[in-house]
Motif scaffolding. Structure first.
Motif, PDB file in Angstrom:
ATOM      1  N   LEU A 140       0.869  -1.054   0.049  1.00  0.00           N
ATOM      2  CA  LEU A 140      -0.101   0.110   0.004  1.00  0.00           C
ATOM      3  C   LEU A 140       0.783   1.230  -0.098  1.00  0.00           C
ATOM      4  CD1 LEU A 140      -2.952  -0.838   2.350  1.00  0.00           C
ATOM      5  CD2 LEU A 140      -2.727  -0.942  -0.098  1.00  0.00           C
ATOM      6  N   SER A 141       1.972   1.132   0.712  1.00  0.00           N
ATOM      7  CA  SER A 141       2.938   2.459   0.757  1.00  0.00           C
ATOM      8  C   SER A 141       3.357   2.786  -0.782  1.00  0.00           C
ATOM      9  CB  SER A 141       3.965   2.383   1.594  1.00  0.00           C
ATOM     10  OG  SER A 141       4.927   1.224   0.982  1.00  0.00           O
ATOM     11  N   ALA A 142       3.556   1.776  -1.284  1.00  0.00           N
ATOM     12  CA  ALA A 142       3.846   2.188  -2.981  1.00  0.00           C
ATOM     13  C   ALA A 142       2.793   2.975  -3.636  1.00  0.00           C
ATOM     14  CB  ALA A 142       4.173   0.767  -3.828  1.00  0.00           C
ATOM     15  N   LEU A 143       1.626   3.114  -3.018  1.00  0.00           N
ATOM     16  CA  LEU A 143       0.632   3.695  -3.861  1.00  0.00           C
ATOM     17  C   LEU A 143       0.677   5.456  -3.197  1.00  0.00           C
ATOM     18  CD1 LEU A 143      -2.617   1.497  -2.957  1.00  0.00           C
ATOM     19  CD2 LEU A 143      -1.276   1.709  -5.198  1.00  0.00           C
ATOM     20  N   GLN A 144       1.556   5.872  -2.358  1.00  0.00           N
ATOM     21  CA  GLN A 144       1.829   7.093  -2.054  1.00  0.00           C
ATOM     22  C   GLN A 144       2.254   7.804  -3.209  1.00  0.00           C
ATOM     23  OE1 GLN A 144       3.023   7.806   1.868  1.00  0.00           O
ATOM     24  NE2 GLN A 144       2.905  10.207   1.708  1.00  0.00           N
ATOM     25  N   ASN A 145       1.899   9.144  -3.491  1.00  0.00           N
ATOM     26  CA  ASN A 145       2.404   9.883  -4.393  1.00  0.00           C
ATOM     27  C   ASN A 145       2.434  11.409  -3.926  1.00  0.00           C
ATOM     28  OD1 ASN A 145       3.352  10.401  -7.507  1.00  0.00           O
ATOM     29  ND2 ASN A 145       1.518  11.816  -7.285  1.00  0.00           N
ATOM     30  N   GLY A 146       3.357  11.495  -2.962  1.00  0.00           N
ATOM     31  CA  GLY A 146       3.502  12.781  -2.420  1.00  0.00           C
ATOM     32  C   GLY A 146       2.205  12.757  -1.280  1.00  0.00           C
ATOM     33  N   SER A 147       1.397  14.080  -1.654  1.00  0.00           N
ATOM     34  CA  SER A 147       0.251  14.306  -0.583  1.00  0.00           C
ATOM     35  C   SER A 147      -0.939  13.595  -1.340  1.00  0.00           C
ATOM     36  CB  SER A 147       0.170  15.463  -0.595  1.00  0.00           C
ATOM     37  OG  SER A 147       0.048  16.419  -1.824  1.00  0.00           O
ATOM     38  N   ASP A 148      -0.869  12.772  -2.248  1.00  0.00           N
ATOM     39  CA  ASP A 148      -1.836  12.305  -3.035  1.00  0.00           C
ATOM     40  C   ASP A 148      -1.913  10.404  -2.851  1.00  0.00           C
ATOM     41  OD1 ASP A 148      -2.587  14.569  -3.726  1.00  0.00           O
ATOM     42  OD2 ASP A 148      -2.023  14.197  -5.798  1.00  0.00           O
ATOM     43  N   ILE A 149      -2.741   9.655  -3.467  1.00  0.00           N
ATOM     44  CA  ILE A 149      -2.704   8.360  -3.601  1.00  0.00           C
ATOM     45  C   ILE A 149      -2.820   8.327  -5.245  1.00  0.00           C
ATOM     46  CG2 ILE A 149      -3.665   6.036  -3.216  1.00  0.00           C
ATOM     47  CD1 ILE A 149      -4.195   6.972  -0.476  1.00  0.00           C
ATOM     48  N   HIS A 206       1.990  14.958   3.282  1.00  0.00           N
ATOM     49  CA  HIS A 206       2.465  13.820   2.828  1.00  0.00           C
ATOM     50  C   HIS A 206       2.489  12.842   4.060  1.00  0.00           C
ATOM     51  CE1 HIS A 206       6.300  11.103   2.550  1.00  0.00           C
ATOM     52  NE2 HIS A 206       6.298  11.409   1.207  1.00  0.00           N
ATOM     53  N   GLU A 207       2.782  13.203   5.055  1.00  0.00           N
ATOM     54  CA  GLU A 207       2.855  12.333   6.335  1.00  0.00           C
ATOM     55  C   GLU A 207       1.309  11.967   6.657  1.00  0.00           C
ATOM     56  OE1 GLU A 207       2.865  16.645   7.798  1.00  0.00           O
ATOM     57  OE2 GLU A 207       3.989  15.411   6.277  1.00  0.00           O
ATOM     58  N   ASP A 208       0.343  12.801   6.341  1.00  0.00           N
ATOM     59  CA  ASP A 208      -0.884  12.331   6.480  1.00  0.00           C
ATOM     60  C   ASP A 208      -1.460  11.053   5.611  1.00  0.00           C
ATOM     61  OD1 ASP A 208      -1.612  14.301   8.247  1.00  0.00           O
ATOM     62  OD2 ASP A 208      -2.040  15.599   6.590  1.00  0.00           O
ATOM     63  N   ILE A 209      -0.833  11.120   4.284  1.00  0.00           N
ATOM     64  CA  ILE A 209      -0.996   9.941   3.323  1.00  0.00           C
ATOM     65  C   ILE A 209      -0.300   8.644   3.920  1.00  0.00           C
ATOM     66  CG2 ILE A 209      -0.995   9.060   1.028  1.00  0.00           C
ATOM     67  CD1 ILE A 209      -2.740  11.329   1.351  1.00  0.00           C
ATOM     68  N   ALA A 210       0.738   8.770   4.477  1.00  0.00           N
ATOM     69  CA  ALA A 210       1.433   7.681   5.029  1.00  0.00           C
ATOM     70  C   ALA A 210       0.670   6.839   6.121  1.00  0.00           C
ATOM     71  CB  ALA A 210       2.723   8.083   5.487  1.00  0.00           C
ATOM     72  N   TYR A 211       0.059   7.959   6.981  1.00  0.00           N
ATOM     73  CA  TYR A 211      -0.678   7.302   8.127  1.00  0.00           C
ATOM     74  C   TYR A 211      -1.647   6.638   7.734  1.00  0.00           C
ATOM     75  CZ  TYR A 211      -3.133   7.288  12.637  1.00  0.00           C
ATOM     76  OH  TYR A 211      -3.905   7.043  13.927  1.00  0.00           O
ATOM     77  N   ILE A 212      -2.550   7.118   6.677  1.00  0.00           N
ATOM     78  CA  ILE A 212      -3.709   6.648   6.162  1.00  0.00           C
ATOM     79  C   ILE A 212      -3.598   5.215   5.813  1.00  0.00           C
ATOM     80  CG2 ILE A 212      -5.406   6.696   4.245  1.00  0.00           C
ATOM     81  CD1 ILE A 212      -5.416   9.809   4.606  1.00  0.00           C
ATOM     82  N   LEU A 213      -2.365   5.098   4.713  1.00  0.00           N
ATOM     83  CA  LEU A 213      -2.142   3.850   4.339  1.00  0.00           C
ATOM     84  C   LEU A 213      -1.175   2.818   5.372  1.00  0.00           C
ATOM     85  CD1 LEU A 213      -0.427   5.097   1.010  1.00  0.00           C
ATOM     86  CD2 LEU A 213      -2.149   3.966   1.284  1.00  0.00           C
ATOM     87  N   GLU A 214      -0.760   3.448   6.398  1.00  0.00           N
ATOM     88  CA  GLU A 214      -0.403   2.515   7.552  1.00  0.00           C
ATOM     89  C   GLU A 214      -1.585   1.751   8.434  1.00  0.00           C
ATOM     90  OE1 GLU A 214       2.302   4.791   9.728  1.00  0.00           O
ATOM     91  OE2 GLU A 214       3.601   4.843   8.289  1.00  0.00           O
ATOM     92  N   HIS A 215      -2.849   2.657   8.240  1.00  0.00           N
ATOM     93  CA  HIS A 215      -3.962   2.198   9.153  1.00  0.00           C
ATOM     94  C   HIS A 215      -4.919   1.744   8.004  1.00  0.00           C
ATOM     95  CE1 HIS A 215      -1.290   4.339  11.987  1.00  0.00           C
ATOM     96  NE2 HIS A 215      -2.402   3.827  12.867  1.00  0.00           N
ATOM     97  N   ALA A 216      -4.865   1.385   6.799  1.00  0.00           N
ATOM     98  CA  ALA A 216      -5.837   0.999   5.865  1.00  0.00           C
ATOM     99  C   ALA A 216      -6.278  -0.478   6.098  1.00  0.00           C
ATOM    100  CB  ALA A 216      -5.276   1.432   4.563  1.00  0.00           C
TER     101      ALA A 216
END
Length: 511
Positions: free
Chosen positions: A9-18, A144-154
């Motif tokens: 899932l972390s590979a889906l992060q694109n800066g502040s987007d998915i 950016h850090e918000d997207i990381a958090y969302i994906l970590e708790h997905a």
């Protein structure tokens, strides 16, 4: 959730987007199937509760989230999966259907929507098989850090609170957003003979690139009296059959230029797919994007706010800096990335430096007066107001560019990084290039630069500059040139070719 799943899932992060692949092609497998979208929805719910401190666990007054999409073929599928996850987590959803990214943020501001957050399903100008998600609360876009958090708790397991099943309602957000833009334009144009139709007599061609921006022609411009004949590609079509919906694309800009000239229009307006970026063409066919677009909105902002600062991305012209300073403003040349320039502008204001605009050369433009939201439609509305006011003196918006010196030549080379260690390889080449420039004749490293390496040219190359930086979203090194001397770039490229041919881990065929 296992570490393997998290890494996927972390590979889906694109800066502040998915962003990911939403439709299978011959060469690409889907990375955004329904089950992944559902997990992301749960991660978003956790983020709202734990990081944004919204009462997601309230049984009396559920949190309300607006969800919309652009014209991409996968938008409806993703929306359905996302709504299922959000309602399972106890969140009420306003399904706004076809919409734009700026409109989704405004759903958190409009009292009649009463939404605490919103999600836009889009992948901007990327090819049709891509899609993605952008997240907002009333305080602004996710970082950016918000997207990381969302994906970590997905994962559903992260939803630990008691809740009722959320409900879904449908609303037409673009109708509300269009009315808001019309109201702002009417309010801004003080000199109109017919206040309710202030654009009457203007011929404006819109190119929506088959994205979500066609409404601007029919629901904003035409209803304010403008002639929109000759507008093109207004119909949403996720195949994007005509050109890339990107105001930073040469083919797209050539298309709107042709439409303006053939229809003898006063101006042309072009949007990207989700309308957070835009550009213009004047009546003579001159493209008003990149440095020219920055100059136009800077001139307007400085006139309204004398001495204000304009934050830009790093690859802007020295002529632009001179232009802004001659108008009495200041340029803060920051690093690439729309969230980066926006956050820098917000930071400067907090520190006491009045900053009106944050804008990238790509066309992302955010104004302080508009929540520092990168809104392509609001930017055009702002320029339309200035254009109408200038008409009293026989001028138009392109008159603002009269004192901006244009370079004789520009060029761009994109080196593909061929190693697995993209960041390390890129940084190694940039460091070596910096040392090369320091020893090369007629090149001087620019000290006022925060990204990659930038150098000014002199001597046999004449006046100009070049910059090399890492691409934000692709495994590329981008080398940009600008010169005031004819054929200087060709000579410079020839002189630096030997350096690049010695570098390991990059494809030099584009040079």
């Amino acid at each position: 959730m296992s570490n393997t799943q998290k890494n996927d899932l972390s590979a889906l992060q694109n800066g502040s987007d998915i962003r990911g692949i939403a439709m299978q092609t011959v060469n690409k497998e889907v990375t955004l199937p329904n089950q992944v979208i559902e997990k992301i929805g749960y991660g978003f719910a956790v983020w709202l509760k734990e990081k944004k401190h919204l009462a997601v666990d309230s049984l009396d007054k559920p949190v309300k989230v607006a969800v919309g999409h652009d014209s991409r073929l996968s938008g409806e599928r993703i929306k359905t999966a996302l709504i299922e996850a959000l309602t399972n987590a106890g969140i009420d959803v306003v399904d706004v259907g076809l919409a734009t990214t700026p409109a989704l943020f405004m759903a958190t501001q409009y009292e009649q929507y009463d939404c605490e957050a919103s999600i836009m399903i889009t992948a901007s100008h990327l090819p049709f098989e891509y899609n993605g998600l952008k997240f907002f609360t009333a305080s602004g876009g996710a970082e950016h850090e918000d997207i990381a958090y969302i994906l970590e708790h997905a994962d559903w397991d992260a939803v630990t609170w008691e809740n009722n099943q959320g409900v879904t309602m449908k609303k037409n957000l673009l109708e509300e957003y269009s009315a808001d833009l019309r109201k702002k334009i009417i309010s801004g144009i003080k000199t109109a003979s017919n206040p309710d139709m202030p654009l009457k007599g203007k011929h404006i061609v819109v190119d929506a690139g088959n994205g979500a921006g066609g409404f601007f022609a029919t629901e904003v411009l035409e209803k304010l009296g403008a002639d929109i004949s000759g507008s093109q590609f207004l119909e949403p079509d996720g195949h994007f059959p005509n050109h890339v919906p990107n105001p930073d694309n040469k083919e797209a800009m050539e298309s709107i230029k042709t439409a303006v000239l053939e229809n003898k229009a006063d101006m042309g307006v072009i949007f990207d797919t989700d309308v957070d970026r835009s550009a213009l063409v004047d009546r003579n066919g001159q493209a008003v994007n990149r440095n020219n677009l920055i100059a136009v909105i800077s001139a307007i902002a400085i006139q309204e706010n004398p001495g204000t600062t304009i934050v830009t991305s790093s690859a802007t012209s020295e002529h632009l800096k001179d232009f802004i300073e001659q108008l009495g403003g200041h340029q803060n040349r920051y690093i690439t990335g729309y969230r980066n320039v926006i956050n820098q502008a917000i930071k400067l204001n907090q520190e006491g430096t009045h900053t009106s605009v944050a804008i990238e050369t790509s066309g992302h433009a955010a104004l302080k007066e508009n929540y520092f939201l990168d809104d392509g439609a609001y930017l055009i509305a702002k320029i339309l107001i200035a254009d109408a006011e200038m008409a009293v003196d026989g001028k138009n918006f392109s008159s603002l560019l009269e004192n901006l010196k244009q370079p004789v030549e520009t060029d761009e080379v994109r080196f593909k990084i061929t190693t697995d260690t993209v960041q390390q390889t890129g940084e190694t080449v940039i460091e070596a290039f910096s040392k090369f420039i320091q020893e090369a004749p007629d090149l001087e490293v620019e000290p006022d630069n925060l990204e990659g390496v930038r150098a000014n040219t002199l001597g046999r190359y004449g006046s100009g500059w070049l910059q090399m930086r890492m691409s934000l979203h692709e495994p590329l090194l981008v080398l940009y040139f600008e010169s005031d001397q004819k054929d200087a770039i060709a000579q410079l490229k020839n002189d630096i070719r030997s350096f690049f041919m010695k570098q390991e881990g990059i494809d030099t065929s584009s040079l």
